[in-house]
Design a protein around this motif. Structure first.
Motif, short mmCIF file in Angstrom:
data_model
loop_
_atom_site.label_atom_id
_atom_site.label_comp_id
_atom_site.label_asym_id
_atom_site.label_seq_id
_atom_site.Cartn_x
_atom_site.Cartn_y
_atom_site.Cartn_z
N ARG A 10 -47.79 9.74 5.40
CA ARG A 10 -46.29 9.03 5.67
C ARG A 10 -45.32 9.46 4.09
O ARG A 10 -44.28 9.66 4.35
N THR A 11 -46.40 9.05 3.19
CA THR A 11 -45.57 9.33 1.73
C THR A 11 -45.34 10.61 1.71
O THR A 11 -43.99 11.17 1.11
N HIS A 12 -46.03 11.78 1.96
CA HIS A 12 -45.63 13.26 1.86
C HIS A 12 -44.54 13.70 2.62
O HIS A 12 -43.53 14.21 2.27
N ARG A 13 -44.36 12.95 4.00
CA ARG A 13 -43.28 13.20 4.84
C ARG A 13 -41.97 12.84 4.14
O ARG A 13 -40.93 13.49 4.09
N TRP A 14 -41.85 11.67 3.69
CA TRP A 14 -40.58 11.10 2.97
C TRP A 14 -40.44 11.82 1.73
O TRP A 14 -39.18 11.92 1.36
N GLN A 15 -41.23 12.17 0.92
CA GLN A 15 -41.23 13.08 -0.23
C GLN A 15 -40.65 14.42 0.26
O GLN A 15 -39.69 14.81 -0.51
N VAL A 16 -40.96 15.05 1.19
CA VAL A 16 -40.52 16.42 1.65
C VAL A 16 -38.83 16.07 1.82
O VAL A 16 -37.83 16.80 1.60
N LEU A 17 -38.62 14.97 2.66
CA LEU A 17 -37.21 14.77 3.00
C LEU A 17 -36.50 14.41 1.89
O LEU A 17 -35.26 14.92 1.78
N MET A 18 -36.90 13.75 0.93
CA MET A 18 -36.21 13.27 -0.40
C MET A 18 -35.87 14.61 -1.06
O MET A 18 -34.85 14.94 -1.60
N VAL A 19 -36.95 15.75 -1.23
CA VAL A 19 -36.68 16.97 -1.84
C VAL A 19 -35.54 17.68 -1.10
O VAL A 19 -34.68 18.13 -2.00
N VAL A 20 -35.75 17.89 0.08
CA VAL A 20 -34.62 18.49 0.83
C VAL A 20 -33.23 17.89 0.54
O VAL A 20 -32.35 18.52 0.48
N GLY A 21 -33.02 16.52 0.67
CA GLY A 21 -31.85 15.81 0.52
C GLY A 21 -31.17 15.94 -0.69
O GLY A 21 -30.05 16.21 -0.97
N VAL A 22 -32.29 16.15 -1.78
CA VAL A 22 -31.75 16.30 -3.28
C VAL A 22 -31.20 17.95 -3.42
O VAL A 22 -30.04 18.16 -4.11
N LEU A 23 -31.84 18.85 -2.64
CA LEU A 23 -31.43 20.33 -2.75
C LEU A 23 -29.98 20.44 -2.06
O LEU A 23 -29.35 21.05 -2.44
N LEU A 24 -29.99 19.48 -1.04
CA LEU A 24 -28.74 19.56 -0.14
C LEU A 24 -27.34 19.22 -1.23
O LEU A 24 -26.49 19.95 -1.22
N LEU A 25 -27.68 18.18 -1.90
CA LEU A 25 -26.76 17.67 -3.00
C LEU A 25 -26.60 18.67 -3.84
O LEU A 25 -25.12 18.77 -4.42
N ILE A 26 -27.41 19.20 -4.45
CA ILE A 26 -27.31 20.31 -5.41
C ILE A 26 -26.47 21.41 -5.07
O ILE A 26 -25.52 22.06 -5.68
N VAL A 27 -26.84 22.05 -3.68
CA VAL A 27 -26.03 23.10 -3.26
C VAL A 27 -24.70 22.81 -2.82
O VAL A 27 -23.72 23.39 -3.15
N ALA A 28 -24.35 21.46 -2.35
CA ALA A 28 -23.08 21.13 -2.35
C ALA A 28 -22.18 20.87 -3.37
O ALA A 28 -21.11 21.44 -3.46
N LEU A 29 -22.99 20.66 -4.51
CA LEU A 29 -22.14 20.41 -5.72
C LEU A 29 -21.75 21.81 -6.43
O LEU A 29 -20.48 22.00 -6.70
N VAL A 30 -22.78 22.88 -6.35
CA VAL A 30 -22.57 23.94 -6.51
C VAL A 30 -21.42 24.74 -5.70
O VAL A 30 -20.50 25.33 -6.05
N SER A 31 -21.54 24.56 -4.49
CA SER A 31 -20.64 25.28 -3.53
C SER A 31 -19.05 24.70 -3.63
O SER A 31 -18.35 25.45 -3.46
N SER A 32 -19.00 23.76 -4.32
CA SER A 32 -17.74 23.17 -4.41
C SER A 32 -16.67 23.99 -5.70
O SER A 32 -15.79 23.65 -5.67
N PHE A 33 -17.73 24.38 -6.28
CA PHE A 33 -17.08 25.13 -7.50
C PHE A 33 -17.27 26.70 -7.52
O PHE A 33 -16.89 27.38 -8.15
N VAL A 34 -17.67 27.26 -6.21
CA VAL A 34 -17.94 28.59 -5.84
C VAL A 34 -16.99 29.06 -4.80
O VAL A 34 -16.67 28.47 -3.84
N GLY A 35 -16.45 30.16 -5.09
CA GLY A 35 -15.40 30.79 -4.27
C GLY A 35 -14.66 32.09 -4.70
O GLY A 35 -14.94 32.27 -5.92
N ALA A 36 -13.86 32.70 -4.06
CA ALA A 36 -13.27 33.93 -4.25
C ALA A 36 -12.00 33.56 -5.53
O ALA A 36 -11.64 34.45 -6.05
#
Length: 322
Positions: A10-36
């Protein structure tokens, strides 16, 4: 010992979810400053933030829909795109757009198209009371081809209208026209399509062992299947109505997350939704800059790696089932 192993899992499952959530926040932050183009803070809030949120909601909706269908059909190849459900939603949404229906009605019309398609594919894939994997897949391919031809005919008959070019571009899948209106429009559908399968996670776990076993475990199989089909088609129809046809997110996300945290749907569904949001947002960010100053429709980009993944999964499934 067993209790410690279960707690560690159970701990492993929630750790994976937290990692994916953090990666999502990072990509969202980078995406807000990336464009043509370089944008001001006000332009980022008006243009890029709704696009990012819409990509997250669509990715989560498609992934939760795919997870729901795979669990319900006990088929790792089940996916809204492959089974033709996305094409049914696209046909409904395109018809609503071309005939001038109000914007708030488009997700509902897309949902009706997706629901009707899911019911037809399910009935065609059911042989002697059993849903066969090969029959279900072939039925989805056939229905998808038929609905695609109907959509082409609809566009051909309305070729004189200015909306057709916009519909063509929309069908490639993308978020070029994303606004806050689309975000608020899809939000309740995405929430419903995510919460309902989580509520029925125990029933989905039981269905993995077969409908008869689930019935003797106290699951009202037919009632649960109706609710799950409703949630999957509503999520898919709403996603298609605002972003067009984006394939393979609902196939790849559940499969990869299942490999990471196992098949328990209580964590698999939110995990797949998070990973689907991450995957689609990442693809959209790359699609925005890969052919500067133009933009590549994200539906084309996801198909580039989605098709090889599907063929690999198909080969593995055929080996497993002989």
């Amino acid at each position: 010992m067993d209790a410690l192993m279960a707690k560690g899992l159970r701990t492993h499952r929630w750790q994976v979810l937290m990692v994916v959530g953090v990666l999502l926040l990072i990509v969202a932050l980078v995406s807000s400053f990336v464009g043509a183009a370089n944008l001001t803070a006000e332009q980022i809030w008006a243009l890029r933030v709704p696009r990012i949120l819409l990509a997250i909601l669509v990715g989560a909706s498609l992934a939760s829909s795919g997870t729901c269908l795979q669990g319900m059909f006990r088929n790792p190849l089940a996916d809204p795109f492959i089974l033709g459900i996305a094409a049914g939603g696209a046909l409904g949404a395109a018809a609503a757009l071309l005939f001038g229906l109000p914007s708030f009605a488009i997700p509902f019309i897309a949902f009706l198209g997706a629901l009707g398609t899911a019911w037809i594919v399910y009935r065609l894939g059911r042989v002697n009371g059993v849903v066969r994997m090969d029959t279900l897949l072939l039925a989805g391919v056939a229905v998808n081809a038929f609905l695609s031809s109907m959509l082409t005919l609809l566009l051909y008959l309305n070729a004189h209208r200015l909306l057709v070019s916009a519909v063509y571009f929309w069908l490639m899948g993308g978020f070029q026209m994303a606004t806050w209106r689309e975000v608020w429009m899809i939000l309740p559908y995405a929430a419903f399509g995510l919460v309902l399968p989580i509520y029925h996670a125990r029933a989905l776990n039981a269905l993995l062992f077969g409908e008869e076993w689930a019935h003797y475990s106290g699951v009202e199989v037919e009632n649960v299947k109706r609710w799950l089909l409703l949630a999957a088609t509503l999520s898919c129809g709403a996603a298609v109505s605002v972003a067009g046809i984006i394939g393979f997110i609902g196939l790849i996300s559940p499969h990869l997350v299942r490999l990471l945290i196992g098949p328990h749907h209580r964590t698999l569904i939110p995990g797949a939704a998070l990973f689907g949001a991450l995957l689609l947002l990442f693809c959209d960010t790359i699609a925005r800059v890969i052919v500067k100053p133009a933009e590549l429709p994200v539906g084309i980009f996801t198909a580039f790696f989605g098709v090889p993944f599907f063929l690999m999964l198909l080969r593995q499934t055929r080996k497993f089932f002989g």
